[in-house]
Design an enzyme around this catalytic site. Sequence first.
Site, PDB file in Angstrom:
ATOM      1  N   ASP A 275       0.804  -1.221   0.000  1.00 13.69           N
ATOM      2  CA  ASP A 275       0.000   0.000   0.000  1.00 13.69           C
ATOM      3  C   ASP A 275       0.833   1.266   0.000  1.00 13.69           C
ATOM      4  O   ASP A 275       0.323   2.354  -0.241  1.00 13.69           O
ATOM      5  CB  ASP A 275      -0.815   0.046   1.304  1.00 13.69           C
ATOM      6  CG  ASP A 275      -2.158  -0.610   1.156  1.00 13.69           C
ATOM      7  OD1 ASP A 275      -2.651  -0.696   0.031  1.00 13.69           O
ATOM      8  OD2 ASP A 275      -2.697  -1.042   2.190  1.00 13.69           O
ATOM      9  N   CYS A 276       2.088   1.130   0.341  1.00 14.00           N
ATOM     10  CA  CYS A 276       2.931   2.306   0.537  1.00 14.00           C
ATOM     11  C   CYS A 276       3.857   2.578  -0.631  1.00 14.00           C
ATOM     12  O   CYS A 276       4.631   3.529  -0.599  1.00 14.00           O
ATOM     13  CB  CYS A 276       3.738   2.154   1.820  1.00 14.00           C
ATOM     14  SG  CYS A 276       2.655   2.023   3.249  1.00 14.00           S
TER      15      CYS A 276
END
Length: 817
Positions: A489-490
């Site tokens: 997600d990052c």
Amino acid sequence: MSNQQEQEYGYFDDVAKEYVITTPKTPYPWINYLGDTAFFSLISNTAGGYSFYKDAKFRRLTRYRYNNVPVDTGGRYFYIVDGDTVWSPAWKPLKTELDHYECRHGMGYSRISGMKDGVTSSVLFFVPQGEDLEVQHMTLTNSSLTTKKLKLFSFAEWCLWNAEDDMTNFQRNFSTGQVEVEGSVIYHKTEYRERRNHFAFYSVNESIQGFDTCRDSFLGDYNGFDSPEVVAKGQPNNSIAHGWSPIGSHYIEVELAPGESRDFIFTLGYVEMPQEQKWQAPGVINKTKALAAIERFDSVAKVEKSFKQLTDYWDDLLSKFVVISDDERLNRGVNIWNQYQNMVTFNMSRSASYFESGIGRGMGFRDSNQDLIGFVHLVPERARERIIDIASTQFEDGSAYHQYQPLTKRGNAAVGGNFNDDPMWLVQSVTVYIKETGDFSILEEQVPYDNDESKATSLFEHLTRSFNFITHNLGEHGLPLIGRADWNDCLNLNCFSMEPNESFQTTENKEGGRAESVMIAGQFVLFGNDYIELCRQLGKTAEAERAEGHVEQMVQAIKAHAWDGEWFLRAYDAFGKKVGTHEADESKIFIESQGFCTMAGIGKDDGKLQQSLDSVNKYLACDYGIVLNYPAFTEYKIEYGEISTYPQGYKENGGIFCHNNPWIMIGETVAGNGDRAFEYYTKIAPAYQDDKVKLHKTEPYVYAQMIAGKEAATPGQAKNSWLTGTAAWNYVAITQYILGIKPHYNGLQIAPCIPRDWTEYSVKRVFRDVTYDITIKNPEQHSSSIGWITVDGERIAGNVLPMFEAGSLHKVIVMLG
Ligand code: GLC
Ligand code: GLC
């Protein structure tokens, strides 16, 4: 057998399936979960935590103060006054030194005992199956030589239902709180007069000598839970709350002769009433349902019966996969705690833990699909339902809402989609489900897109669209476009944010979206092969061949454009530049693409697979596990997004993100390296960390999402325990790829990949209602090659066990050789 060897904070009692905590002063609150369908509680080893009904945000029963001081503030508290001594049996909140303390966290229950001056209080906490209440069964015993005259105060603080509003909207909430007290039952009925058809109660099965329902009256001005005024003066105020903060506190006087024991059964419950039956008199709630529930638990015999039902349920669940080996840590991890964590993760998703506040996001599309692979063998019917719910939030082009709301089961429009790893996880969960159950009928279910029934197609068609989504969204290297992010997600390659209030997950400031993901490429090959295999099972040969063409092209694209020389690249960024390359100064190598490409077997033919794994071992592995990327970013890189915001060694920037370690374990088994696969398993498996408990801080019986990596200031320190995809993936890695008991369409497949020095182990596996008692023998120190297999004494060809009549039991011997 059980390891009764006491450690600094506690020990495992494997026979009882419990972790026994021997001091209240653990390095962090060590929690457990009660409940398995609707009513849930979190409970720490000092009885902190809270309860909720179905939704931790909208139906929170009791108040809990996250990130407060002292840590773990709020819970079900008891106060005992014994002459001049005042103590709490779970130590908190009074923190009076106890003569003895013990907390046993078991499967869906916790038992906390405290002893002071010859009096022992032991409280068993659990949520009975099928009930919307928490039982707190207290046994008070006087083992001193004198008669004890004790004063007992209970305590629970009500949350005004909406947990977020409860901690922000004081201008309203300080005026709305309402209670009723009748007999020994305290009712919390805030907002019941208007739109809420539910209330809560706190009761005890004894007559009481007083009560309090107003927090400020109970505590006294400026006091905390550790010094309530009524406890100090030994006298309740019989206060009735009007607004402010309603609580429930019973006051009971107990006289105990030497050797005498008394039981008290407290119940904290939730009741929903039909609109027309809400009241028994104007303004007086109709208590019939509540009283009936209370009556079901008003004696020790009733409580014991219900508790036995719970323990029987867990014994049965945990009998479906049992490994018996010489390694007791392996046995306890696989047989007890990993499966338990899988079930908790299934129930909670990422909602409520001591790191997830219960008011945050909904359920993740990717998270839920992955969680499923860890619990499908335990509750297959619920897995089926979950699959349909998840698939219903898919879009017609195969992409998906990234999250959905569990109550409405609708996609979360505020977050939207465009996380391009999402679609293929559905292929994984569905194929895993069918392999476990043999239930091909799920593929014919009509499942909507975007919850719109008019657009429904078969579930199989959903899988085809998942697959096609990838082939329709390739970038200039023939690799899948990443969108906002893939599994990581990052890693936000199209985000480009300099505005602190923008979300890294949902912002896309870079038009064009050129960035490509090697992780999704590997994922497409891995689950694409599962899709092909499924098509062949269904006789859909043309579709299988079409899909094979795409998968083969992807393998070629990876080999041509995603190999860096010693490892697989991670991505191409928005400018078409390599991510995860030796040419970069930082983050030269990432774990995810090594994991997915090796699990998919890419480069097994030309040495790339082995080399990728060797690079992981050389650059990413450390004493505490395998870090995500190395060297970690030391500064913010706008073209990479959130990953570079974390200090080195934490979370997705060089942390040991335990979720992805099993991908490497599985990759090692694809390479046939059982020693290294198992070594990685032991690096992060909780049962093996007994020398690191203090450093880890979090519960020694469950996985945490992250352990600080080798470049961190505090390497080895864990955070975010319980709710993580780590649980399911590690379970799959150890049971299916290392121990090698793998469900397949046509039967159980046996394919161990173990450390060479293991000589024998056995597994009892209940598969489609047939019990297989499997012994794997390895006298000649092999890792994965099978010499022969017998089933009930007869040799079989191949390594897939035949299917039998439900209810039957079969003895399997596997000889490695
Ligand atoms: C968290 C998220 C998961 C994501 C992972 C890596 O665990 O729940 O969806 O894949 O972080 O960023
Ligand atoms: C980061 C976190 C993950 C969370 C995501 C969105 O990825 O690691 O747990 O899902 O941010 O908030």
